[in-house]
Design a protein around this motif. Structure first.
Motif, PDB file in Angstrom:
ATOM      1  N   ILE A 269       0.837  -1.322   0.055  1.00 26.60           N
ATOM      2  CA  ILE A 269       0.111   0.047   0.164  1.00 26.60           C
ATOM      3  C   ILE A 269       0.897   1.183  -0.143  1.00 26.60           C
ATOM      4  CG2 ILE A 269      -0.244  -0.177   2.577  1.00 26.60           C
ATOM      5  CD1 ILE A 269      -3.173   0.924  -0.062  1.00 26.60           C
ATOM      6  N   ASP A 270       2.013   1.126   0.788  1.00 24.75           N
ATOM      7  CA  ASP A 270       2.813   2.474   0.577  1.00 24.75           C
ATOM      8  C   ASP A 270       3.427   2.682  -0.644  1.00 24.75           C
ATOM      9  OD1 ASP A 270       2.763   3.071   3.327  1.00 24.75           O
ATOM     10  OD2 ASP A 270       4.355   1.854   3.822  1.00 24.75           O
ATOM     11  N   GLY A 271       3.377   1.948  -1.834  1.00 32.92           N
ATOM     12  CA  GLY A 271       3.819   2.255  -2.949  1.00 32.92           C
ATOM     13  C   GLY A 271       3.038   3.150  -3.885  1.00 32.92           C
ATOM     14  N   LEU A 272       1.757   3.287  -3.285  1.00 28.25           N
ATOM     15  CA  LEU A 272       0.793   4.128  -4.210  1.00 28.25           C
ATOM     16  C   LEU A 272       0.902   5.691  -3.680  1.00 28.25           C
ATOM     17  CD1 LEU A 272      -2.528   2.128  -3.501  1.00 28.25           C
ATOM     18  CD2 LEU A 272      -0.529   1.654  -5.007  1.00 28.25           C
ATOM     19  N   ALA A 273       0.525   6.473  -4.722  1.00 33.35           N
ATOM     20  CA  ALA A 273       0.457   7.842  -4.676  1.00 33.35           C
ATOM     21  C   ALA A 273      -0.273   8.346  -3.418  1.00 33.35           C
ATOM     22  CB  ALA A 273       0.153   8.655  -5.833  1.00 33.35           C
ATOM     23  N   SER A 274      -1.353   7.737  -3.302  1.00 27.30           N
ATOM     24  CA  SER A 274      -2.440   8.477  -2.263  1.00 27.30           C
ATOM     25  C   SER A 274      -3.002   7.095  -1.625  1.00 27.30           C
ATOM     26  CB  SER A 274      -3.355   9.246  -2.972  1.00 27.30           C
ATOM     27  OG  SER A 274      -2.892  10.173  -3.704  1.00 27.30           O
ATOM     28  N   PRO A 275      -2.295   6.446  -0.676  1.00 23.31           N
ATOM     29  CA  PRO A 275      -2.876   5.377  -0.061  1.00 23.31           C
ATOM     30  C   PRO A 275      -4.381   5.529   0.681  1.00 23.31           C
ATOM     31  CG  PRO A 275      -0.624   5.406   0.439  1.00 23.31           C
ATOM     32  CD  PRO A 275      -0.882   6.823  -0.076  1.00 23.31           C
ATOM     33  N   GLY A 276      -4.651   6.618   1.039  1.00 25.74           N
ATOM     34  CA  GLY A 276      -5.827   7.124   1.707  1.00 25.74           C
ATOM     35  C   GLY A 276      -6.948   7.153   0.659  1.00 25.74           C
ATOM     36  N   GLN A 301     -19.896  -5.804   6.063  1.00 26.65           N
ATOM     37  CA  GLN A 301     -18.691  -4.983   5.470  1.00 26.65           C
ATOM     38  C   GLN A 301     -17.693  -5.910   4.682  1.00 26.65           C
ATOM     39  OE1 GLN A 301     -16.863  -2.397   8.480  1.00 26.65           O
ATOM     40  NE2 GLN A 301     -14.882  -2.152   7.266  1.00 26.65           N
ATOM     41  N   PRO A 302     -17.341  -5.607   3.263  1.00 26.26           N
ATOM     42  CA  PRO A 302     -16.468  -6.175   2.954  1.00 26.26           C
ATOM     43  C   PRO A 302     -15.156  -6.246   3.569  1.00 26.26           C
ATOM     44  CG  PRO A 302     -17.493  -4.920   1.160  1.00 26.26           C
ATOM     45  CD  PRO A 302     -17.972  -4.521   2.559  1.00 26.26           C
ATOM     46  N   TYR A 303     -14.171  -7.361   3.615  1.00 27.67           N
ATOM     47  CA  TYR A 303     -13.057  -7.567   4.385  1.00 27.67           C
ATOM     48  C   TYR A 303     -11.988  -6.768   3.617  1.00 27.67           C
ATOM     49  CZ  TYR A 303      -9.439  -9.263   7.684  1.00 27.67           C
ATOM     50  OH  TYR A 303      -8.324  -9.579   8.370  1.00 27.67           O
ATOM     51  N   LEU A 304     -11.134  -5.793   4.338  1.00 31.24           N
ATOM     52  CA  LEU A 304      -9.993  -5.264   3.531  1.00 31.24           C
ATOM     53  C   LEU A 304      -8.883  -4.980   4.399  1.00 31.24           C
ATOM     54  CD1 LEU A 304      -9.178  -3.799   1.061  1.00 31.24           C
ATOM     55  CD2 LEU A 304     -10.524  -1.551   1.615  1.00 31.24           C
ATOM     56  N   VAL A 305      -7.683  -5.762   4.207  1.00 32.82           N
ATOM     57  CA  VAL A 305      -6.467  -5.276   4.804  1.00 32.82           C
ATOM     58  C   VAL A 305      -5.325  -5.143   3.816  1.00 32.82           C
ATOM     59  CG1 VAL A 305      -7.220  -6.902   6.685  1.00 32.82           C
ATOM     60  CG2 VAL A 305      -5.987  -7.926   4.853  1.00 32.82           C
ATOM     61  N   VAL A 306      -4.352  -4.384   4.469  1.00 31.57           N
ATOM     62  CA  VAL A 306      -3.416  -3.877   3.666  1.00 31.57           C
ATOM     63  C   VAL A 306      -1.972  -4.352   4.196  1.00 31.57           C
ATOM     64  CG1 VAL A 306      -4.372  -1.689   3.216  1.00 31.57           C
ATOM     65  CG2 VAL A 306      -3.197  -1.831   5.308  1.00 31.57           C
ATOM     66  N   GLU A 307      -1.123  -4.649   3.319  1.00 30.21           N
ATOM     67  CA  GLU A 307       0.370  -4.831   3.557  1.00 30.21           C
ATOM     68  C   GLU A 307       1.026  -3.749   3.757  1.00 30.21           C
ATOM     69  OE1 GLU A 307       4.470  -6.917   1.715  1.00 30.21           O
ATOM     70  OE2 GLU A 307       3.206  -5.598   0.691  1.00 30.21           O
ATOM     71  N   LYS A 308       1.321  -3.614   5.263  1.00 29.71           N
ATOM     72  CA  LYS A 308       2.064  -2.341   5.659  1.00 29.71           C
ATOM     73  C   LYS A 308       2.862  -2.791   6.702  1.00 29.71           C
ATOM     74  CE  LYS A 308       2.846   1.943   7.239  1.00 29.71           C
ATOM     75  NZ  LYS A 308       3.977   2.432   6.622  1.00 29.71           N
ATOM     76  N   LEU A 316      -1.505   2.972  12.160  1.00 27.49           N
ATOM     77  CA  LEU A 316      -2.205   2.924  10.935  1.00 27.49           C
ATOM     78  C   LEU A 316      -2.760   4.535  10.646  1.00 27.49           C
ATOM     79  CD1 LEU A 316      -4.006  -0.132   9.447  1.00 27.49           C
ATOM     80  CD2 LEU A 316      -1.659   0.906   8.546  1.00 27.49           C
ATOM     81  N   ASP A 317      -2.703   5.137   9.655  1.00 22.04           N
ATOM     82  CA  ASP A 317      -3.337   6.404   9.568  1.00 22.04           C
ATOM     83  C   ASP A 317      -4.780   6.167   9.876  1.00 22.04           C
ATOM     84  OD1 ASP A 317      -4.317   8.782   8.247  1.00 22.04           O
ATOM     85  OD2 ASP A 317      -2.564   9.148   7.214  1.00 22.04           O
ATOM     86  N   PRO A 318      -5.249   7.028  10.791  1.00 18.99           N
ATOM     87  CA  PRO A 318      -6.803   6.903  11.143  1.00 18.99           C
ATOM     88  C   PRO A 318      -7.785   7.340   9.984  1.00 18.99           C
ATOM     89  CG  PRO A 318      -5.637   8.847  12.150  1.00 18.99           C
ATOM     90  CD  PRO A 318      -4.727   7.954  11.317  1.00 18.99           C
ATOM     91  N   ARG A 319      -7.090   7.927   8.812  1.00 20.89           N
ATOM     92  CA  ARG A 319      -8.104   8.184   7.738  1.00 20.89           C
ATOM     93  C   ARG A 319      -8.377   7.055   6.762  1.00 20.89           C
ATOM     94  NH1 ARG A 319      -4.556  13.309   5.756  1.00 20.89           N
ATOM     95  NH2 ARG A 319      -2.940  11.668   6.045  1.00 20.89           N
ATOM     96  N   TRP A 320      -7.458   5.968   7.146  1.00 19.09           N
ATOM     97  CA  TRP A 320      -7.516   5.009   6.141  1.00 19.09           C
ATOM     98  C   TRP A 320      -8.868   4.094   6.403  1.00 19.09           C
ATOM     99  CZ3 TRP A 320      -2.168   2.369   5.211  1.00 19.09           C
ATOM    100  CH2 TRP A 320      -1.313   3.179   4.513  1.00 19.09           C
ATOM    101  N   GLN A 321      -9.309   3.665   5.140  1.00 22.06           N
ATOM    102  CA  GLN A 321     -10.526   2.787   5.385  1.00 22.06           C
ATOM    103  C   GLN A 321     -10.404   1.373   5.230  1.00 22.06           C
ATOM    104  OE1 GLN A 321     -14.037   4.186   3.124  1.00 22.06           O
ATOM    105  NE2 GLN A 321     -13.864   6.416   3.855  1.00 22.06           N
ATOM    106  N   THR A 322      -9.731   0.788   6.275  1.00 24.65           N
ATOM    107  CA  THR A 322      -9.244  -0.551   6.075  1.00 24.65           C
ATOM    108  C   THR A 322      -9.480  -1.250   7.421  1.00 24.65           C
ATOM    109  OG1 THR A 322      -7.221  -2.026   5.740  1.00 24.65           O
ATOM    110  CG2 THR A 322      -7.030   0.200   6.900  1.00 24.65           C
ATOM    111  N   ASP A 323      -9.522  -2.755   7.485  1.00 27.04           N
ATOM    112  CA  ASP A 323      -9.628  -3.652   8.553  1.00 27.04           C
ATOM    113  C   ASP A 323      -8.547  -3.767   9.286  1.00 27.04           C
ATOM    114  OD1 ASP A 323     -12.450  -4.354   9.053  1.00 27.04           O
ATOM    115  OD2 ASP A 323     -12.076  -4.929   6.989  1.00 27.04           O
ATOM    116  N   GLY A 324      -7.228  -3.358   8.773  1.00 31.97           N
ATOM    117  CA  GLY A 324      -5.970  -3.179   9.497  1.00 31.97           C
ATOM    118  C   GLY A 324      -4.958  -3.828   8.534  1.00 31.97           C
ATOM    119  N   THR A 325      -3.662  -4.307   9.061  1.00 30.74           N
ATOM    120  CA  THR A 325      -2.778  -4.767   8.370  1.00 30.74           C
ATOM    121  C   THR A 325      -2.670  -6.251   8.102  1.00 30.74           C
ATOM    122  OG1 THR A 325      -1.076  -5.133  10.170  1.00 30.74           O
ATOM    123  CG2 THR A 325      -1.281  -3.066   9.379  1.00 30.74           C
ATOM    124  N   THR A 326      -1.744  -6.681   7.363  1.00 27.05           N
ATOM    125  CA  THR A 326      -1.792  -8.170   7.305  1.00 27.05           C
ATOM    126  C   THR A 326      -0.748  -8.936   8.300  1.00 27.05           C
ATOM    127  OG1 THR A 326       0.105  -7.962   5.722  1.00 27.05           O
ATOM    128  CG2 THR A 326      -1.931  -8.053   4.978  1.00 27.05           C
TER     129      THR A 326
END
Length: 875
Positions: A269-276, A301-308, A316-326
């Motif tokens: 996720i950190d490779g993206l220009a705008s992760p949030g 709610q669909p499950y969504l986690v990020v490699e971080k 994790l940035d509190p603005r991120w809409q994610t269930d957490g890290t891997t």
């Protein structure tokens, strides 16, 4: 489909397809897993073993069986109550001619319909790269490659246009560079590189292409497109563009809407220009897809986690809409809590003695970052310098800052940057970003000896201000935020962790050389913080990226309980081994051999399995080659030292085949087998914590038995599912877990622990799905060695108890002498929280009743009567 309760990560490739995964659905369902978590399913380069080199986001890989095989897997999984989670790769694709988007860019340049899909700088100052893509694919310099015939034109009989063959790969020619109506045979003769005139015409043809073929060594200095880390075979994708986003995600969103997929894991996720911004867009699209799912499969709610990768003081940035890290953060924390603090000082002192390097690891990391900036990412660094110099030139207050000065200050800032990246996006900067920048400025000022008010200090502050999220500085900010993650990863995980080795169990993805261990209280604080913000985050202890198996790490952690004895033995082995390797490299090898020695082998060389010893040594040799090259001290991937690498191989050959060497290896084996039971105790605790703390336990394929794997590709070896299915069937018949010595040695006891913990989660879901976490205080002489906590929800309670940093005292549990282990606990007892006045509990592992006294005290010797872990449910 419900929220994942437990996932099993499967590595798909041509040797283990979707249909092969389908054949294991019953096994994983019986084990207690709720979701299969698949490595990338989209079409990758032919022969890919990992799937991250995607060439077509719109197609399920034919090598994996295609979409029909995926549908078969989904159907079989649904029949057993399982769901599917897929790993996706939005950051990059394979820079390969079989990638249709990339191929079209090579053929048509900036005019290609796909040129904006890739992160390419078409306007680099170098004239040779103006409106061209650098292709650093040649094995030798361009002129030599041309002369040796490494670049040859090809025109197949059934093809309308010719192509270029470069080391066996076919590259397109821009249509305008080949005259219409050219005769195939005549054109090939005219461009034959075997003769001078043909070679000259071929060179002129190449100069008219939209790409520049170049020696692979030019990539760090001249690359004009964003790579994944420093891998020139992977090109960055501009997924921040809505059209690109739609093209990349169309398949997985459709499969989600159809009810085939239940969740996504986002790679890098950190490779993206705008992760949030990316996560907001993806969450919205997943919600739309969820609304279209069959009613029976609709999710809350669909499950969504990020490699971080998180620093130990980062959230994790509190603005991120994610269930957490891997789960890399948990993997580090659970390992740290099993390492005894008294081991740190002697182990680090010994390492300094071996290396003669008394620098703090933080300073060594800074030096590794400097090397990466100078040798591995100069093109990316210079592109950022160019952006900043342009910004400076537009303001009369800053126009006198030269590119040279900016480069000096920026390099120091990058070398001192404390985390993977900042996240200033469309909502601007945030306090956490400002804190990280200030920390980096202070570190850079120290490295530059820049006193307050000096020119360098002023410039550092100015650069930090330019990275403050202002819209007019967006390009520079994007380049900065996409440079710091690969710099951090390559400097720490792929450099320092291979050259700094006081104890290799603390050199793991997600770890920091600055944090050796955690107290029980610190560990629970980290778990509670995760529960508050991301209660559905993954909890992992092994992954496809780990550097050594979870049970190798658990065994090496035992050494912190006996550092002096270990160091005495290690010093003797180092002295006995051939001197072709440095003492530090010998010590790293020794740690690997002791940590990964198989449990079912003996110490006597005459008993070593002849058909298995050499393959095992070959695996160690593969690890060692990678470790030495990644360390970049005596050899490297780009500048190999054949003599040093030969010495490394000779050392292993000596250990495996020379009489004196085998005696040394036998001594290491005896030591490994002596501490192996204690390592198993640590592994038991590690497994218990992963499966019962707030979050979703993630099981990496095959690690339900002892995992003594090494770094990839070793950790992606085939799994013996037949053996695991037989052991599970045998163990499932028992009322109580089999805690015999044979069950410990084979790893059946670990599988049984996972099985019973996951079944308990299924049968009593409330405490684990949404339960609070309360640490339970221990009292008595061994209180510091107890990890205990209660999970509670909706009137249901679970008491979990494990041991830490005392594994050597608990080997009786493994060796058939539980009474000896029980005696260690002595007067130690748990004081149950007033909020949980439960006196009678049912141990899901042994089937026993466990009772507390009227005073609320529960003796640890009673809870851990038969084994080093307990899961007690309210009766």
């Amino acid at each position: 489909m419900s929220t994942p309760q437990a996932t099993a990560r499967l590595q798909l490739h041509a040797g283990f397809t979707l249909d092969d995964a389908c054949a294991q659905v019953d096994y994983y369902a019986d084990l207690g897993v709720s979701h299969l978590y698949l490595s990338p399913i989209t079409r990758a380069r032919a022969g890919s073993t990992h799937g991250y080199d995607v060439i077509d986001h719109a197609v399920v890989s034919p090598e994996l069986g295609g979409e029909p095989a995926l549908l078969r897997l989904a159907s079989a999984a649904r029949a057993r109550g399982l769901g599917l989670i897929a790993d996706i790769v939005p950051n990059h694709m394979a820079a390969h001619p079989t990638n249709a988007w990339w191929r079209d860019v090579l053929a048509n340049g900036a005019a290609s319909a796909w040129s904006a899909y890739f992160d390419i700088d078409w306007n680099r100052p170098a004239p040779a790269l103006r409106n061209k893509v650098l292709l650093p694919v040649l094995g030798d310099p361009y002129g030599a490659s041309l002369e040796r015939g490494a670049i040859t034109p090809q025109w197949d009989p059934d093809a309308a246009v010719p192509e270029l063959d470069v080391h066996g790969q076919r590259y397109p020619l821009t249509p305008s560079s080949v005259p219409r109506g050219a005769a195939r045979e005549a054109w090939l003769r005219e461009h034959d590189p075997a003769e001078g005139p043909g070679r000259q015409r071929l060179h002129e043809l190449l100069e008219r292409q939209h790409y520049r073929l170049a020696w692979w060594r030019t990539a760090p200095d001249q690359i004009n497109w964003r790579r994944f880390f420093e891998i020139s075979e992977l090109v960055g994708v501009r997924v921040e563009d809505e059209a690109v986003f739609d093209a990349v995600h169309a398949l997985v969103l459709r499969l989600t809407a159809q009810g085939v997929l239940d969740g996504l894991r986002i790679d890098h996720i950190d490779g993206l220009a705008s992760p949030g911004g990316y996560l907001r867009r993806l969450s919205a699209r997943l919600a739309q897809a969820n609304a279209s799912r069959p009613a029976a499969l609709r999710q809350d709610q669909p499950y969504l986690v990020v490699e971080k990768i998180l620093a130990h003081d980062e959230a994790l940035d509190p603005r991120w809409q994610t269930d957490g890290t891997t789960g890399y953060d948990f993997m580090d924390q659970v390992s740290a809590v099993l390492h005894a603090p008294q081991g740190e000082a002697p182990l680090r002192s010994f390492w300094q003695e071996l290396t003669g390097d008394d620098r703090d690891p933080t300073e060594q990391l800074r030096a590794a970052r400097v090397r990466m900036l100078v040798r591995h990412f100069p093109a990316e660094r210079q592109a950022l310098v160019g952006c900043l110099a342009q910004i400076a030139s537009k303001d009369v207050r800053t126009r006198d800052w030269t590119a040279t000065a900016i480069d000096r200050a920026l390099s120091a800032l990058l070398a001192a940057f404390p985390v993977y990246r900042t996240y200033a996006e469309d909502e601007g900067s945030n306090p956490a970003d400002a804190h990280r920048r200030n920390t980096a400025v202070q570190g850079a000022a120290l490295a530059l000896a820049a006193r307050e008010g000096s020119a360098d200090a002023t410039l550092l502050a100015q650069i930090a201000e330019w990275f403050n999220g202002q819209p007019e500085h967006a390009t520079a900010l994007r380049r900065f935020q996409q440079l710091t993650p690969p710099l951090a990863a390559k400097a720490l995980e792929d450099t320092l962790f291979y050259r700094y080795g006081p104890l290799l169990s603390r050199n793991e993805v997600g770890a920091s050389p600055a944090r050796f261990c955690l107290s029980g209280d610190e560990f629970f604080q980290a778990c509670a913080a995760r529960a508050r913000t991301h209660p559905r985050a993954m909890l992992a202890t092994a992954t496809h990226d780990h550097k050594r198996g979870e049970d190798t790490r658990a065994r090496l952690a035992v050494l912190t309980e006996m550092p002096q004895r270990w160091l005495e033995a290690a010093r003797g082995w180092i002295d006995a081994m051939p001197a072709g390797l440095t003492r530090a490299d010998r010590y790293m090898l020794i740690q690997t051999l002791v940590g990964a020695w198989p449990c079912d082998w003996r110490a006597d060389p005459s008993d070593w399995p002849a058909d298995r010893l050499q393959p095992w040594l070959d695996r160690v040799a593969q690890w060692q080659e990678k470790a030495l090259r990644e360390a970049k001290l005596h050899t490297s991937w780009t500048d190999q030292d054949p003599a040093y690498e030969a010495a490394a191989k000779a050392c292993l050959a000596w250990l495996g085949h020379d009489a004196d060497g085998r005696a040394v290896l036998a001594s290491m084996a005896a030591f490994a087998l002596e501490i192996a039971p204690a390592g198993m105790v640590n592994s038991f605790t590690q497994t218990l914590l992963r499966c019962t703390l707030p979050g979703v336990p993630d099981l990496y394929q095959g690690t339900e038995l002892w995992d003594f794997s090494l770094v990839d590709p070793d950790n992606r070896r085939p799994v013996d599912y037949g053996l695991r299915a037989r052991l599970l069937a045998d163990g499932s018949r028992e009322v109580a877990m089999d805690l015999s010595e044979s069950a410990w040695r084979t790893g059946a006891v670990k599988q049984a622990l996972i099985h019973r913990l996951l079944l308990a989660r299924q049968r009593t879901p409330a405490p684990f799905a949404a339960g609070t976490l309360h640490a339970v205080q221990a009292e008595g002489s061994q209180a510091d060695h107890v990890l205990a906590y209660v999970r509670q929800h909706e009137g249901q309670s679970a008491l979990i108890v494990g041991a830490r940093t005392c594994a050597l005292r608990l080997t009786g549990y493994v060796n058939g002498q539980p009474g000896e282990a029980r005696a260690f606990w002595g007067d130690t007892a748990l004081r149950l929280p007033a909020a949980s006045p439960i006196l009678s509990w049912h141990d899901a592992l042994t089937g026993r009743r466990v009772r507390a006294g009227a005073d609320g005290l529960l003796p640890v010797s009673e809870v851990l009567r038969d084994g080093p872990a307990a899961l007690c449910l309210s009766a």
